[in-house]
Write a protein that holds these residues in place. Structure first.
Motif, PDB file in Angstrom:
ATOM      1  N   HIS A  86       0.825  -1.193   0.000  1.00  0.00           N
ATOM      2  CA  HIS A  86       0.000   0.000   0.000  1.00  0.00           C
ATOM      3  C   HIS A  86       0.870   1.258   0.000  1.00  0.00           C
ATOM      4  O   HIS A  86       2.074   1.193   0.216  1.00  0.00           O
ATOM      5  N   GLN A 111       0.722   3.797  -5.594  1.00  0.00           N
ATOM      6  CA  GLN A 111      -0.372   4.435  -6.333  1.00  0.00           C
ATOM      7  C   GLN A 111       0.172   5.240  -7.514  1.00  0.00           C
ATOM      8  O   GLN A 111      -0.330   5.131  -8.643  1.00  0.00           O
ATOM      9  N   GLN A 112       1.231   6.012  -7.298  1.00  0.00           N
ATOM     10  CA  GLN A 112       1.809   6.838  -8.352  1.00  0.00           C
ATOM     11  C   GLN A 112       2.560   6.007  -9.378  1.00  0.00           C
ATOM     12  O   GLN A 112       2.473   6.261 -10.584  1.00  0.00           O
ATOM     13  N   PRO A 133      -3.015  -0.406  -9.390  1.00  0.00           N
ATOM     14  CA  PRO A 133      -2.075  -0.699  -8.304  1.00  0.00           C
ATOM     15  C   PRO A 133      -1.966  -2.194  -7.988  1.00  0.00           C
ATOM     16  O   PRO A 133      -0.876  -2.697  -7.716  1.00  0.00           O
ATOM     17  N   LEU A 174      -4.664   9.776  -0.754  1.00  0.00           N
ATOM     18  CA  LEU A 174      -4.157   8.406  -0.730  1.00  0.00           C
ATOM     19  C   LEU A 174      -5.334   7.442  -0.642  1.00  0.00           C
ATOM     20  O   LEU A 174      -5.926   7.276   0.429  1.00  0.00           O
ATOM     21  N   HIS A 175      -5.693   6.852  -1.755  1.00  0.00           N
ATOM     22  CA  HIS A 175      -6.808   5.906  -1.748  1.00  0.00           C
ATOM     23  C   HIS A 175      -6.335   4.460  -1.751  1.00  0.00           C
ATOM     24  O   HIS A 175      -7.101   3.549  -1.451  1.00  0.00           O
ATOM     25  N   TRP A 176      -5.049   4.223  -2.132  1.00  0.00           N
ATOM     26  CA  TRP A 176      -4.543   2.852  -2.212  1.00  0.00           C
ATOM     27  C   TRP A 176      -4.026   2.427  -0.827  1.00  0.00           C
ATOM     28  O   TRP A 176      -2.852   2.526  -0.503  1.00  0.00           O
TER      29      TRP A 176
END
Length: 593
Positions: A95, A100-101, A110, A262-264
């Motif tokens: 995570h 994510q990026q 991801p 930050l969603h991941w």
């Protein structure tokens, strides 16, 4: 594992505090031995590596962490043969903002990026013969359950509150930094730009509302824990470093990020606007593996030994124990810390193009050869250097020539035509120097060898207990050289089996040398499992005779029967370890190019 965020508190703490005296006094904490016994009488042990971040392919530093844990685990299994008595976990940390990026930049989801890189770690560890019992991924459902339960416990105990933080943020390291940890360096345009003092990565000023953990309450309990158990963190310099850190202010810490940013990650229970911060998420993996939040974890947690790199010491020695205490759980039993690997004197980095591919090394030097090199040369207290010629020189000297040559000498048909463990003659080699009169052939150096190998298993066990595997291997190597000196000194190839004078001594020389080899092979199993199996199989040592519980050296010398005397050796297994020096020319050429 990632760097912990440290912020400047702007908001006001609103939740109730818990009693340090009652909940965090550590009055029930005890250091104990390395292992504790469960209700069935088995000595349990639980070893862990860090879980490795999937932002890049594995390198030899990752493999080194896994090998240290693997050797400790294998050594414990030799002490306590029950498979149910030992657990060993490794895995991947999947995570965070960087994942994510990176996934977005690669045009992947991801989860696809995580699957790809996690598979590389799993393949490497299979090829390197890492004997883990669990490979944990933080994207697994079981882990999400454990993390959210852990969060709820902290929340229920009044240790989490919402507050506004402002500070420097490093996107590369995924952490907030205090002003003291930020410096200025010239950027691409020549202007001074703020960067992390430790990593050199750029930082930017950030302000946001997050959930905060009351870390400041745990300074004294952590000090009591460490002062009460000097071996809690090993080696000692790292134990001392943590106590020094605890002399400084210990501010409260952010444990969440805005989910819009930050969603991941794992959502904060009951608040979808926040995502649990990646390092808290990652640390809980050690509990997930042993069944948390189910009650079964309680029988394993007191036996936990973390094996970590020095760069994540603060997370494991301050923040993780504080979080555990906050959740009503004792700190880990042991934290074993190791340093890093450089390449030809330089830090490994993509920009320098000197990152060493561990799979290439396993193929080039063999699995057992590279395992032996890393564990023989790696010293936890300081950084160690890798270069190809160093590997070749060590493996040729210690595995091919010294150990392999000794085995070849003692099992060669010309010297040992019967292919057996010859009889030991107490008249030629009495238990005390000076006994036996003219028939005595043993010399003072021979008694020194017997003494050294007799005490070797205990010496090796002590080194493992002190997280000094390199010293354990050094001790074995020293005894291998002594044994070669013993064989060279008495030159069994010059003795005659047909001579009634030579035969008893010839058999005794071979018996002693084979007994030494049996001890060496048994003690090398945690580090070079395949090579040790090959050696012990050649000696005719069965699978049930390879443990440490009843490892007795040269019982005939001490007046006891030897179960191997007169036994046929095992079948020919070929060269124990192939010499690598013929590869030296192309290795040097490849290094220069």
């Amino acid at each position: 594992m990632l760097r912990i965020p440290a912020f400047r508190l702007l908001g006001r703490a609103g939740a109730s505090r818990v009693s340090l005296l009652e909940d965090f006094s550590l009055r029930h904490y005890s250091s104990g031995a390395l292992c504790v016994r469960d209700d069935t009488g088995d000595a349990r042990a639980y070893f862990t590596t860090p879980i490795f971040y999937v932002n890049a392919a594995p390198h030899i530093g990752h493999l080194y962490s896994a090998l240290l844990a693997d050797a400790l685990c294998r050594h414990h299994r030799l002490r306590v043969p029950s498979a149910a008595a030992t657990r060993f976990s490794t895995g991947t940390d999947e995570h965070g903002l960087k994942i994510q990026q990176a996934a977005a930049a690669a045009g992947l989801a991801p989860s696809e990026l995580c699957d790809r890189v996690s598979a590389q770690f799993q393949q490497l560890f299979r090829e390197a013969d890492i004997s883990s019992t669990d490979f944990i991924r933080t994207t697994e459902a079981r882990h999400r359950v454990a993390v959210q339960h852990f969060w709820r416990v902290l929340k229920a105990r009044g240790l989490l509150y919402k507050g506004l933080y402002e500070g420097w943020y490093c996107a590369s390291d995924e952490c907030f930094l205090p002003e003291a940890k930020v410096t200025r360096q010239p950027g691409p345009s020549g202007d001074l730009c703020p960067v992390s003092l430790e990593s050199g990565h750029p930082v930017s000023w950030t302000k946001e509302e997050n959930y905060i953990f009351r870390l400041s309450q745990f300074r004294e309990p952590l000090q009591r824990w460490l002062r009460g158990d000097p071996q809690a963190i090993t080696p000692e310099p790292f134990h001392h470093a943590v106590l020094q850190w605890l002399e400084e202010e210990l501010p409260d810490l952010s444990v969440s990020r805005r989910s819009s940013h930050l969603h991941w990650g794992i959502p904060v229970p009951g608040d979808d606007s926040q995502t649990i911060y990646v390092w808290l998420d990652a640390l809980v993996n050690y509990l997930t593996v042993i069944g948390y939040p189910n009650a079964e974890f309680k029988s394993w947690w007191p036996t936990t030994s973390h094996i970590i790199g020095k760069d994540i010491l603060k997370f494991h020695a301050i923040y993780w124990p504080a979080l555990l205490l906050g959740a009503g759980i004792n700190p880990p039993h042991r934290i074993y810390v190791h340093s890093h690997w450089t390449v030809c004197g330089q830090k490994m980095s993509k920009s320098l193009g000197n990152v060493v591919d561990p799979r290439t090394c396993l193929d080039r030097y063999t699995v057992d050869g590279f395992r032996y090199f890393l564990l023989r040369q790696g010293v936890p207290n300081w950084d160690c250097d890798y270069y190809d010629e160093k590997v070749v020189k060590l493996l040729d000297a210690e595995l091919a020539d010294s150990l392999g040559g000794l085995l070849n000498r003692c099992t060669a048909n010309r010297i040992n035509p019967s292919g057996t463990y010859p009889a030991f003659c107490t008249t030629c080699f009495p238990s005390e120097p000076g006994l036996g009169g003219a028939s005595v052939r043993a010399q003072a150096e021979d008694y020194a060898l017997v003494s050294a190998v007799t005490t070797l298993p205990k010496q090796v066990a002590d080194h493992y207990d002190n997280f000094q595997i390199y010293k354990a291997l050094e001790a074995v190597s020293t005894c291998v050289r002594q044994t070669n000196g013993f064989v060279q000194r008495h030159a069994p190839w010059k003795l005659n089996w047909e001579s009634p004078v030579d035969a008893p001594w010839l058999g005794t020389v071979l018996h002693v040398a084979l007994e030494c080899l049996r001890i060496f092979g048994t003690l090398l199993q945690p580090v070079t499992p395949s090579l040790a199996d090959k050696l012990l199989s050649r000696l005719g040592v069965s699978a049930t005779e390879r443990g440490l519980g009843e490892l007795y050296f040269l019982p005939r010398f001490y007046g006891h029967p030897c179960p191997f005397e007169g036994r046929r050796l095992g079948p020919e297994t070929g060269v124990l370890f192939p010499r690598l020096d013929q590869s030296r020319a192309w290795l040097v050429k490849a290094h220069k190019t």
